[in-house]
Design a protein around this motif. Sequence first.
Motif, PDB file in Angstrom:
ATOM      1  N   ILE A   1      32.507  80.916  -7.052  1.00 22.70           N
ATOM      2  CA  ILE A   1      33.675  80.082  -7.295  1.00 22.70           C
ATOM      3  C   ILE A   1      34.427  80.530  -8.544  1.00 22.70           C
ATOM      4  CG2 ILE A   1      34.460  77.727  -7.769  1.00 22.70           C
ATOM      5  CD1 ILE A   1      32.001  76.767  -6.206  1.00 22.70           C
ATOM      6  N   VAL A   2      33.706  80.978  -9.547  1.00 20.15           N
ATOM      7  CA  VAL A   2      34.346  81.428 -10.784  1.00 20.15           C
ATOM      8  C   VAL A   2      35.221  82.653 -10.505  1.00 20.15           C
ATOM      9  CG1 VAL A   2      33.939  82.283 -13.125  1.00 20.15           C
ATOM     10  CG2 VAL A   2      32.506  80.454 -12.200  1.00 20.15           C
ATOM     11  N   GLU A   3      34.705  83.585  -9.717  1.00 17.67           N
ATOM     12  CA  GLU A   3      35.499  84.765  -9.362  1.00 17.67           C
ATOM     13  C   GLU A   3      36.692  84.377  -8.489  1.00 17.67           C
ATOM     14  OE1 GLU A   3      35.154  87.779 -10.706  1.00 17.67           O
ATOM     15  OE2 GLU A   3      33.553  86.856 -11.872  1.00 17.67           O
ATOM     16  N   MET A   4      36.497  83.407  -7.614  1.00 18.98           N
ATOM     17  CA  MET A   4      37.605  82.916  -6.771  1.00 18.98           C
ATOM     18  C   MET A   4      38.709  82.313  -7.637  1.00 18.98           C
ATOM     19  SD  MET A   4      35.666  81.095  -3.636  1.00 18.98           S
ATOM     20  CE  MET A   4      35.435  81.945  -2.094  1.00 18.98           C
ATOM     21  N   ALA A   5      38.324  81.588  -8.679  1.00 17.81           N
ATOM     22  CA  ALA A   5      39.307  80.991  -9.588  1.00 17.81           C
ATOM     23  C   ALA A   5      40.132  82.083 -10.270  1.00 17.81           C
ATOM     24  CB  ALA A   5      38.623  80.111 -10.622  1.00 17.81           C
ATOM     25  N   GLY A   6      39.472  83.175 -10.631  1.00 21.71           N
ATOM     26  CA  GLY A   6      40.191  84.309 -11.215  1.00 21.71           C
ATOM     27  C   GLY A   6      41.185  84.906 -10.243  1.00 21.71           C
ATOM     28  N   TYR A   7      40.792  84.988  -8.965  1.00 27.55           N
ATOM     29  CA  TYR A   7      41.704  85.494  -7.931  1.00 27.55           C
ATOM     30  C   TYR A   7      42.919  84.578  -7.804  1.00 27.55           C
ATOM     31  CZ  TYR A   7      43.617  86.221  -3.270  1.00 27.55           C
ATOM     32  OH  TYR A   7      44.471  86.405  -2.222  1.00 27.55           O
TER      33      TYR A   7
ATOM     34  N   PHE B   1      39.861  73.411  -7.428  1.00 30.72           N
ATOM     35  CA  PHE B   1      40.743  74.104  -8.372  1.00 30.72           C
ATOM     36  C   PHE B   1      41.809  73.157  -8.932  1.00 30.72           C
ATOM     37  CE2 PHE B   1      39.737  78.136  -5.797  1.00 30.72           C
ATOM     38  CZ  PHE B   1      38.630  78.400  -6.573  1.00 30.72           C
ATOM     39  N   GLU B   2      42.272  72.223  -8.108  1.00 27.37           N
ATOM     40  CA  GLU B   2      43.234  71.235  -8.601  1.00 27.37           C
ATOM     41  C   GLU B   2      42.591  70.334  -9.647  1.00 27.37           C
ATOM     42  OE1 GLU B   2      46.028  67.532  -7.096  1.00 27.37           O
ATOM     43  OE2 GLU B   2      45.075  68.808  -5.586  1.00 27.37           O
ATOM     44  N   LYS B   3      41.381  69.853  -9.380  1.00 28.92           N
ATOM     45  CA  LYS B   3      40.680  68.981 -10.333  1.00 28.92           C
ATOM     46  C   LYS B   3      40.396  69.706 -11.640  1.00 28.92           C
ATOM     47  CE  LYS B   3      38.528  65.976  -6.922  1.00 28.92           C
ATOM     48  NZ  LYS B   3      37.255  65.576  -6.281  1.00 28.92           N
ATOM     49  N   ALA B   4      40.189  71.013 -11.569  1.00 30.23           N
ATOM     50  CA  ALA B   4      39.928  71.809 -12.771  1.00 30.23           C
ATOM     51  C   ALA B   4      41.206  72.130 -13.540  1.00 30.23           C
ATOM     52  CB  ALA B   4      39.206  73.104 -12.399  1.00 30.23           C
ATOM     53  N   GLY B   5      42.364  71.838 -12.933  1.00 24.65           N
ATOM     54  CA  GLY B   5      43.643  72.087 -13.603  1.00 24.65           C
ATOM     55  C   GLY B   5      44.183  73.488 -13.422  1.00 24.65           C
ATOM     56  N   ILE B   6      43.709  74.199 -12.416  1.00 19.20           N
ATOM     57  CA  ILE B   6      44.144  75.580 -12.189  1.00 19.20           C
ATOM     58  C   ILE B   6      45.381  75.636 -11.299  1.00 19.20           C
ATOM     59  CG2 ILE B   6      43.462  77.817 -11.222  1.00 19.20           C
ATOM     60  CD1 ILE B   6      40.559  77.015 -12.039  1.00 19.20           C
TER      61      ILE B   6
ATOM     62  N   LYS C   1      47.804  81.010 -15.278  1.00 15.34           N
ATOM     63  CA  LYS C   1      48.055  82.399 -14.857  1.00 15.34           C
ATOM     64  C   LYS C   1      47.072  83.390 -15.474  1.00 15.34           C
ATOM     65  CE  LYS C   1      52.020  81.446 -12.750  1.00 15.34           C
ATOM     66  NZ  LYS C   1      52.325  81.690 -11.378  1.00 15.34           N
ATOM     67  N   ASP C   2      46.373  82.967 -16.501  1.00 17.52           N
ATOM     68  CA  ASP C   2      45.408  83.834 -17.173  1.00 17.52           C
ATOM     69  C   ASP C   2      44.061  83.768 -16.444  1.00 17.52           C
ATOM     70  OD1 ASP C   2      43.085  83.934 -19.415  1.00 17.52           O
ATOM     71  OD2 ASP C   2      44.730  85.284 -19.960  1.00 17.52           O
ATOM     72  N   ILE C   3      43.582  84.908 -15.975  1.00 16.31           N
ATOM     73  CA  ILE C   3      42.359  84.958 -15.175  1.00 16.31           C
ATOM     74  C   ILE C   3      41.158  84.428 -15.958  1.00 16.31           C
ATOM     75  CG2 ILE C   3      40.719  86.532 -14.059  1.00 16.31           C
ATOM     76  CD1 ILE C   3      43.187  88.222 -13.237  1.00 16.31           C
ATOM     77  N   ASN C   4      41.009  84.859 -17.212  1.00 12.94           N
ATOM     78  CA  ASN C   4      39.868  84.403 -18.012  1.00 12.94           C
ATOM     79  C   ASN C   4      39.930  82.911 -18.292  1.00 12.94           C
ATOM     80  OD1 ASN C   4      38.610  86.920 -18.163  1.00 12.94           O
ATOM     81  ND2 ASN C   4      39.939  87.540 -19.853  1.00 12.94           N
ATOM     82  N   LYS C   5      41.131  82.376 -18.526  1.00 14.70           N
ATOM     83  CA  LYS C   5      41.282  80.940 -18.762  1.00 14.70           C
ATOM     84  C   LYS C   5      40.929  80.159 -17.493  1.00 14.70           C
ATOM     85  CE  LYS C   5      42.536  77.238 -21.004  1.00 14.70           C
ATOM     86  NZ  LYS C   5      41.702  76.675 -22.044  1.00 14.70           N
ATOM     87  N   ALA C   6      41.338  80.663 -16.328  1.00 13.98           N
ATOM     88  CA  ALA C   6      41.001  80.008 -15.060  1.00 13.98           C
ATOM     89  C   ALA C   6      39.489  79.984 -14.858  1.00 13.98           C
ATOM     90  CB  ALA C   6      41.684  80.712 -13.896  1.00 13.98           C
ATOM     91  N   LYS C   7      38.836  81.085 -15.159  1.00 12.62           N
ATOM     92  CA  LYS C   7      37.374  81.150 -15.036  1.00 12.62           C
ATOM     93  C   LYS C   7      36.706  80.167 -15.995  1.00 12.62           C
ATOM     94  CE  LYS C   7      37.024  85.907 -13.377  1.00 12.62           C
ATOM     95  NZ  LYS C   7      36.496  87.248 -13.665  1.00 12.62           N
ATOM     96  N   GLN C   8      37.257  80.066 -17.201  1.00  8.50           N
ATOM     97  CA  GLN C   8      36.710  79.132 -18.189  1.00  8.50           C
ATOM     98  C   GLN C   8      36.880  77.693 -17.702  1.00  8.50           C
ATOM     99  OE1 GLN C   8      38.624  79.352 -22.012  1.00  8.50           O
ATOM    100  NE2 GLN C   8      37.656  77.483 -22.738  1.00  8.50           N
ATOM    101  N   LEU C   9      38.066  77.361 -17.187  1.00  4.13           N
ATOM    102  CA  LEU C   9      38.327  75.995 -16.723  1.00  4.13           C
ATOM    103  C   LEU C   9      37.422  75.604 -15.562  1.00  4.13           C
ATOM    104  CD1 LEU C   9      42.222  75.802 -16.874  1.00  4.13           C
ATOM    105  CD2 LEU C   9      40.597  74.487 -18.236  1.00  4.13           C
TER     106      LEU C   9
END
Length: 88
Positions: A5-11, A41-46, A61-69
């Motif tokens: 899921i973390v990698e998917m968030a980055g995508y 992803f919506e609940k995480a704020g992405i 839009k930042d991949i690392n920030k999305a993974k962190q969230l």
Amino acid sequence: MKYNIVEMAGYVASLPHFTIGQFMRKYGLKYNDAAQLLETFEKAGIVGPFHGNKPREIWVKDINKAKQLITEYLNSIEVKDAEIFKSK
């Protein structure tokens, strides 16, 4: 096959907008699985909220920030394994 899921968030963060269809095609997911991930992803704020048939806006839009969230969100709901979604 399991997907992280973390990698998917980055995508998702790398996309100009997000639709369930493109997510289903990219990962070979069924609609219900893709919709559940989209809600996560919506609940995480992405990604932004649903607006009819329009693609969802990408808020992060930042991949690392999305993974962190998504990691913080999963930890907050006590998910121990980010590889919980499987494609059948």
